[in-house]
Enzyme design. Structure first.
Site, PDB file in Angstrom:
ATOM      1  N   HIS A 373       3.610  60.281 108.636  1.00  0.00           N
ATOM      2  CA  HIS A 373       3.778  58.993 107.951  1.00  0.00           C
ATOM      3  C   HIS A 373       3.670  57.800 108.882  1.00  0.00           C
ATOM      4  O   HIS A 373       4.011  56.685 108.465  1.00  0.00           O
ATOM      5  CB  HIS A 373       5.141  58.914 107.264  1.00  0.00           C
ATOM      6  CG  HIS A 373       5.341  59.899 106.162  1.00  0.00           C
ATOM      7  ND1 HIS A 373       5.098  59.611 104.847  1.00  0.00           N
ATOM      8  CD2 HIS A 373       5.755  61.183 106.194  1.00  0.00           C
ATOM      9  CE1 HIS A 373       5.372  60.673 104.100  1.00  0.00           C
ATOM     10  NE2 HIS A 373       5.772  61.644 104.900  1.00  0.00           N
ATOM     11  N   LYS A 564      10.435  44.653 101.639  1.00  0.00           N
ATOM     12  CA  LYS A 564      10.186  45.905 102.372  1.00  0.00           C
ATOM     13  C   LYS A 564      11.061  45.843 103.609  1.00  0.00           C
ATOM     14  O   LYS A 564      11.668  44.805 103.893  1.00  0.00           O
ATOM     15  CB  LYS A 564       8.717  46.025 102.759  1.00  0.00           C
ATOM     16  CG  LYS A 564       8.134  44.783 103.461  1.00  0.00           C
ATOM     17  CD  LYS A 564       6.665  44.946 103.779  1.00  0.00           C
ATOM     18  CE  LYS A 564       5.759  44.762 102.590  1.00  0.00           C
ATOM     19  NZ  LYS A 564       4.753  45.781 102.417  1.00  0.00           N
ATOM     20  N   ARG A 565      11.163  46.952 104.346  1.00  0.00           N
ATOM     21  CA  ARG A 565      11.921  46.899 105.590  1.00  0.00           C
ATOM     22  C   ARG A 565      11.388  45.777 106.477  1.00  0.00           C
ATOM     23  O   ARG A 565      10.201  45.449 106.452  1.00  0.00           O
ATOM     24  CB  ARG A 565      11.817  48.253 106.324  1.00  0.00           C
ATOM     25  CG  ARG A 565      12.615  49.358 105.659  1.00  0.00           C
ATOM     26  CD  ARG A 565      14.082  48.988 105.593  1.00  0.00           C
ATOM     27  NE  ARG A 565      14.673  48.997 106.908  1.00  0.00           N
ATOM     28  CZ  ARG A 565      15.398  49.993 107.399  1.00  0.00           C
ATOM     29  NH1 ARG A 565      15.652  51.052 106.658  1.00  0.00           N
ATOM     30  NH2 ARG A 565      15.895  49.929 108.604  1.00  0.00           N
ATOM     31  N   LYS A 570       5.039  44.588 109.909  1.00  0.00           N
ATOM     32  CA  LYS A 570       4.880  44.208 108.492  1.00  0.00           C
ATOM     33  C   LYS A 570       4.694  42.698 108.341  1.00  0.00           C
ATOM     34  O   LYS A 570       4.343  42.209 107.276  1.00  0.00           O
ATOM     35  CB  LYS A 570       6.071  44.698 107.678  1.00  0.00           C
ATOM     36  CG  LYS A 570       6.173  46.239 107.646  1.00  0.00           C
ATOM     37  CD  LYS A 570       7.378  46.703 106.839  1.00  0.00           C
ATOM     38  CE  LYS A 570       7.643  48.194 106.933  1.00  0.00           C
ATOM     39  NZ  LYS A 570       6.805  48.985 105.996  1.00  0.00           N
ATOM     40  N   THR A 672       3.828  51.801  99.705  1.00  0.00           N
ATOM     41  CA  THR A 672       3.981  52.270  98.331  1.00  0.00           C
ATOM     42  C   THR A 672       4.477  51.129  97.443  1.00  0.00           C
ATOM     43  O   THR A 672       4.222  51.131  96.238  1.00  0.00           O
ATOM     44  CB  THR A 672       4.958  53.460  98.242  1.00  0.00           C
ATOM     45  OG1 THR A 672       6.090  53.177  99.076  1.00  0.00           O
ATOM     46  CG2 THR A 672       4.301  54.740  98.705  1.00  0.00           C
ATOM     47  N   LYS A 676       3.585  49.784  93.421  1.00  0.00           N
ATOM     48  CA  LYS A 676       4.542  49.413  92.364  1.00  0.00           C
ATOM     49  C   LYS A 676       4.195  48.041  91.813  1.00  0.00           C
ATOM     50  O   LYS A 676       4.209  47.812  90.596  1.00  0.00           O
ATOM     51  CB  LYS A 676       5.977  49.431  92.906  1.00  0.00           C
ATOM     52  CG  LYS A 676       6.445  50.821  93.302  1.00  0.00           C
ATOM     53  CD  LYS A 676       7.696  50.813  94.183  1.00  0.00           C
ATOM     54  CE  LYS A 676       7.827  52.159  94.894  1.00  0.00           C
ATOM     55  NZ  LYS A 676       8.801  52.134  95.997  1.00  0.00           N
TER      56      LYS A 676
HETATM   57  C1  26Q Z   1      13.511  59.073 113.195  1.00  0.00           C
HETATM   58  C2  26Q Z   1      14.341  59.500 114.222  1.00  0.00           C
HETATM   59  C3  26Q Z   1      15.636  59.026 114.344  1.00  0.00           C
HETATM   60  C4  26Q Z   1      16.096  58.135 113.388  1.00  0.00           C
HETATM   61  C5  26Q Z   1      15.267  57.702 112.369  1.00  0.00           C
HETATM   62  C6  26Q Z   1      13.973  58.172 112.280  1.00  0.00           C
HETATM   63  C7  26Q Z   1      13.090  57.709 111.190  1.00  0.00           C
HETATM   64  C8  26Q Z   1      13.567  57.586 109.892  1.00  0.00           C
HETATM   65  C9  26Q Z   1      12.760  57.143 108.882  1.00  0.00           C
HETATM   66  C10 26Q Z   1      11.761  57.403 111.424  1.00  0.00           C
HETATM   67  C11 26Q Z   1      10.937  56.972 110.395  1.00  0.00           C
HETATM   68  C12 26Q Z   1      11.439  56.831 109.106  1.00  0.00           C
HETATM   69  C13 26Q Z   1      10.650  56.380 107.955  1.00  0.00           C
HETATM   70  C14 26Q Z   1       9.373  56.094 107.985  1.00  0.00           C
HETATM   71  C15 26Q Z   1       8.680  55.573 106.808  1.00  0.00           C
HETATM   72  O1  26Q Z   1       9.288  55.213 105.819  1.00  0.00           O
HETATM   73  N1  26Q Z   1       7.359  55.503 106.859  1.00  0.00           N
HETATM   74  C16 26Q Z   1       6.603  54.989 105.736  1.00  0.00           C
HETATM   75  O2  26Q Z   1       6.238  56.084 104.912  1.00  0.00           O
HETATM   76  C17 26Q Z   1       5.658  55.645 103.704  1.00  0.00           C
HETATM   77  C18 26Q Z   1       5.410  56.866 102.835  1.00  0.00           C
HETATM   78  O3  26Q Z   1       4.362  57.615 103.339  1.00  0.00           O
HETATM   79  C19 26Q Z   1       4.396  54.871 103.973  1.00  0.00           C
HETATM   80  O4  26Q Z   1       3.922  54.351 102.761  1.00  0.00           O
HETATM   81  C20 26Q Z   1       4.650  53.724 104.964  1.00  0.00           C
HETATM   82  O5  26Q Z   1       3.437  53.118 105.315  1.00  0.00           O
HETATM   83  C21 26Q Z   1       5.360  54.250 106.192  1.00  0.00           C
HETATM   84  O6  26Q Z   1       5.719  53.183 107.042  1.00  0.00           O
END
Ligand code: 26Q
Length: 826
Positions: A373, A564-565, A570, A672, A676
């Site tokens: 991702h 979004k975050r 972004k 995503t 929406k």
């Molecule tokens: C990893 C290690 C330690 C702590 C946290 C994490 C961690 C947690 C969540 C790393 C990444 C995430 C989330 C990533 C994320 O949301 N990515 C998004 O995924 C979406 C679904 O595929 C995409 O549409 C987005 O582009 C992408 O940024």
């Protein structure tokens, strides 16, 4: 009693199936209110009534869930375990009611309580067990799998505290714990009898058995119990109810005997806390925060518990024969977060079920599939071997062996190429060697996919190019999607009704039908109705903004939204620079072709991400200055909505005119939120990044406000980038940066925003903010002109919804199934 007799007794004693009639719902509502919850008085808060209704609906879900399970047990077929550290489910009540087709009956039943479904629904806490896109994608996927009747079970963690609650104090983000379970979680059913033991610490010894076979044995471990809690996942009006299984960590009932006998009873009991910490809190970063031991414990805990549970089910049916395991089981890994499942499955098969390495590898590498991702290099997960040695010693051994065998293959493919071995090794050498989890996942999986066409292309040509050369057949694209049930039917009932009036209701289960709306894009009456729905939705959002931000949004103005975050890539910064540009235009009376706008921001910053927090600070400060300036009132309003979450998006997306999807090209894997908004008839202003490309192709580039550098130009731009020159050549950007640097938005905090200004002017600015500014302003101007012709704008809005068919997660999941899972329906 023999087993068979017992089984029969169980079946014939099944309670009568619950009726779905209004009367029966009303009776059960009363029953749960009085008996289950022990209440006889309605209170102002709808909490108990909500709970009673949740139990009433859950009863109906449970019956369908048992039926689904029994039908599948009677005819065993392949199944998927979707492993994810995050499931961002949001609220469940209205979704369940929609999927069970109970809306009218429940509304009627509620009348005698003087309450309506909408206000009851709002009493439910969001299940915020995720950060953002990746977690919400998992939730949309579960909805689609159930709706397509696919045997897919989600496995995750039952965090005691989900994503933090955000409030804004003095223009700054404050984080508060999200104690979402405090008032109980009526949807879950625990199954303590299916608890699993998960090992940590200890060391590995070599033992010889009586046949002289050598075994590696993990001894002296400190074990933790994993207790499952099952949450029902209803399909859309198809009688299927799948399961999301969330694991909670608990201490085993064993004490450190020495300590216990030495009289330290309380200390021994208190130590149990350590075990319970594992599932206490979700990590609130959406780009990896590297190296935190507790995070690794969470990952291993989820994987070990899930795999043990699934293997024990297999062995109950098939004994220790795993020859056909991969024909019946797929593990889909949601990013690398659960990639430790690869060595853990190897360990269980070899150490617990006595398979040879080769047999265990066949089983593992034919049942694991990995979804990536992210393209951000800093977000690629790595763990130090030292941490593994101490926390998971047996797993480290297995990873070393996987790597050794893999590197033999690399040598075979590229003889004598030591550099290749170094580059592809699962272990990154250095003073503190690191395990590259993405490489481990690729090596251990039969499928690797990206989440949008551009993303997959960039993976195979960049980050994973060597692996793509070695195993091209392993790589594939699965462009993300979102569920049209939650993101259109449920969140935008008025638009859904209007669509159904025109094309009937087949689109809810088969979203490709939405394209029929195209036929009405010239229908004047329909266009007027479409516009009226948007206006009504804008009024609802305006009420929310008024309540939460004390800012007045005027529904006749354009609603321009970025939620979004908060992350530099972004580019919320680019957006607020544009807001400052509009503010300058108002102040300088440059009002020709000015389209009045209400600009909304929302999103959480990782608590330790300084720049992201500073961006929130700037947005809120700019909002304050703009909103307090009476000259701006007719033209410009700005708000930052605190605590953006799934439920907020359900109000925001139906009310948005312009969707901001403005990431630096090559950085957003898919997005995503963009989908929406499109479904709900927003127009997009965006870069050619992630799924924006596919969105612009579907709706037509002429109907998409495109701007910014292209992916293939980025390397070249960075090589010669001189933002100061760009600024010197842009009067608009100059003016904006001057106002920002003058302290106009930070009167009592000199230099507050200097780090943001510096980042824009830095020749190494990865986010190319200055580079894209002029092009962004130009695209915004096109949007202004388009919005002034409301008839035309509404036509484009209809075209957007009509072209959003392919962005249903039903399409995505059908493709996962066709290309990766190969399940039969059931
Ligand atoms: C990893 C290690 C330690 C702590 C946290 C994490 C961690 C947690 C969540 C790393 C990444 C995430 C989330 C990533 C994320 O949301 N990515 C998004 O995924 C979406 C679904 O595929 C995409 O549409 C987005 O582009 C992408 O940024």
């Amino acid at each position: 009693m023999s087993n068979d007799v017992k089984k029969k007794a169980k079946v014939s004693n099944l309670p009568k199936a619950k009726s779905f009639s209004e009367k029966s719902l009303a009776d059960d509502l009363g029953h749960h209110f009085y008996y289950t919850l022990g209440r006889d008085q309605l209170t102002e808060s709808h909490h108990y009534l909500f709970q009673a209704l949740a139990y009433t609906v859950r009863d109906r879900l449970v019956a369908k869930c048992r039926k689904t399970l029994h039908a599948r047990a009677a005819e065993p077929s392949k199944q998927v375990a979707y492993l994810s550290l995050e499931f961002l489910m949001g609220r469940a009540l209205s979704n369940a009611i929609l999927n069970l087709d109970l809306e009218d009956d429940v509304s009627q039943a509620l009348q005698q309580y003087g309450c309506d479904l909408e206000s009851l629904s709002e009493a439910e806490h969001d299940a915020g067990l995720g950060n953002g896109g990746l977690g919400r994608l998992a939730a949309c996927f579960l909805d689609s799998c159930a709706s397509l009747a696919l045997p897919v079970t989600g496995y995750g963690i039952r965090y005691e505290y989900g994503m933090f609650n955000q409030s804004i104090n003095n223009c700054q983000q404050i984080e508060q714990p999200d104690n979402w379970l405090r008032e109980g979680h009526p949807w879950e059913i625990s199954a303590p009898e299916q608890s699993q033991r998960v090992k940590f610490f200890g060391h590995v010894e070599t033992h010889k058995d009586k046949n002289g076979r050598v075994h590696r044995v993990w001894v002296n471990s400190q074990d933790v119990l994993a207790v499952p809690y099952d949450v029902p996942v209803p399909g859309y009006q198809n009688d299927v109810v799948n399961t999301l299984r969330l694991w909670k960590s608990e201490a085993t009932d064993e004490f450190d005997l020495e300590e216990f006998n030495a009289g330290s009873y309380t200390e021994a009991v208190a130590k149990k806390n350590l075990a319970e910490q594992i599932t206490m809190v979700l990590y609130p970063n959406d780009a990896s925060e590297n190296g935190k031991e507790l995070r690794l414990r969470q990952q291993y805990f989820l994987c070990s518990a899930t795999l043990q549970h699934i293997l024990s089910q297999w062995v109950q049916k098939h004994g220790n024969n795993f020859d056909k395991f991969h024909e019946f089981q797929v593990f889909q890994l949601n990013d690398t977060h659960p990639s430790i499942a690869v060595p853990e499955l190897m360990r269980l098969l070899m150490d617990d079920y006595e398979l040879s390495w080769d047999d265990a590898w066949q089983v593992t590498s034919r049942s694991m599939a990995y979804t990536n991702h992210t393209l951000l290099p800093e977000a690629l997960e790595k763990w130090s071997t030292a941490l593994f040695e101490y926390l998971l010693p047996r797993i480290l051994e297995i990873i070393y062996e996987i790597n050794a065998r893999f590197l033999t293959q690399v040598t075979y493919q590229w003889p004598g190429d030591v550099e290749k071995q170094r580059a592809m090794s699962i272990i990154e050498e250095g003073p503190s060697p690191q395990i590259r989890m993405a490489y481990l996942a690729i090596v251990g999986s039969y499928s690797v996919n990206g989440v949008a066409a551009l993303h997959t292309q960039l993976l195979t040509s960049g980050l994973f190019a060597d692996f793509y050369q070695l195993w091209p057949e392993r790589f594939n694209n699965k462009t993300n999607g979102v569920t049209p049930r939650r993101w259109l039917s449920h969140c935008n009932p008025k638009l859904a009704a209007l669509i159904t009036e025109k094309i009937s209701d087949g689109w809810v289960a088969d979203f490709s039908q939405i394209k029929q709306l195209r036929h009405y894009f010239d229908d004047k009456k329909f266009i007027a109705q479409w516009q009226q729905v948007k206006t009504d939705n804008k009024k609802q959002l305006a009420a929310l903004i008024q309540k939460e931000c004390n800012v007045e949004f005027d529904p006749s103005m354009m609603f321009d939204v970025q939620v979004k975050r908060i992350h530099e890539y972004k580019r919320q910064l680019l957006n607020i620079l544009h807001v400052i540009h509009l503010y300058e235009r108002v102040r300088n009376n440059e009002l020709e072709d000015f389209t009045p706008r209400c600009i909304l921001f929302g999103g959480k910053a990782a608590p330790g991400y300084f720049m992201a927090k500073l961006i929130i600070n700037l947005i809120c400060n700019v909002a304050k200055v703009v909103n307090e300036d009476p000259a701006c009132k007719p033209y410009l309003r700005v708000a930052f909505l605190p605590n953006y979450n799934v439920s907020a998006m359900e109000v925001i997306s139906p009310a948005t005119d312009l969707s901001e999807q403005i990431s630096t090209v090559g950085k957003e894997a898919s997005g995503t939120g963009n989908m929406k908004f499109m479904m709900n008839g927003a127009l997009t202003i965006g870069t050619l990044d992630g799924a924006n490309i596919e969105i612009s192709e579907a709706v037509g580039l002429e109907n998409f406000f495109l701007f910014g550098a292209r992916s293939e130009q980025v390397a070249d731009i960075h090589a010669h980038y001189q933002p100061q020159t760009t600024i010197d050549n842009s009067p608009n950007l100059q003016r904006v940066l001057q106002l920002l640097a003058s302290g106009h938005f930070n009167l009592f905090e000199p230099n507050k925003f200097q780090p943001l200004i510096d980042s824009i002017k830095d020749p190494n600015d990865q986010w190319l903010t200055a580079y894209d500014f002029d092009s962004y302003v130009e695209a915004q101007e096109k949007a202004n002109i388009a919005y002034q012709d409301q008839h035309y704008w509404q036509q484009l809005s209809i075209l957007n919804t009509a072209a959003s068919g392919q962005f249903s997660s039903d399409r995505t999941i059908s493709q996962y199934n066709q290309d990766i899972w190969k399940l039969s329906k059931g």
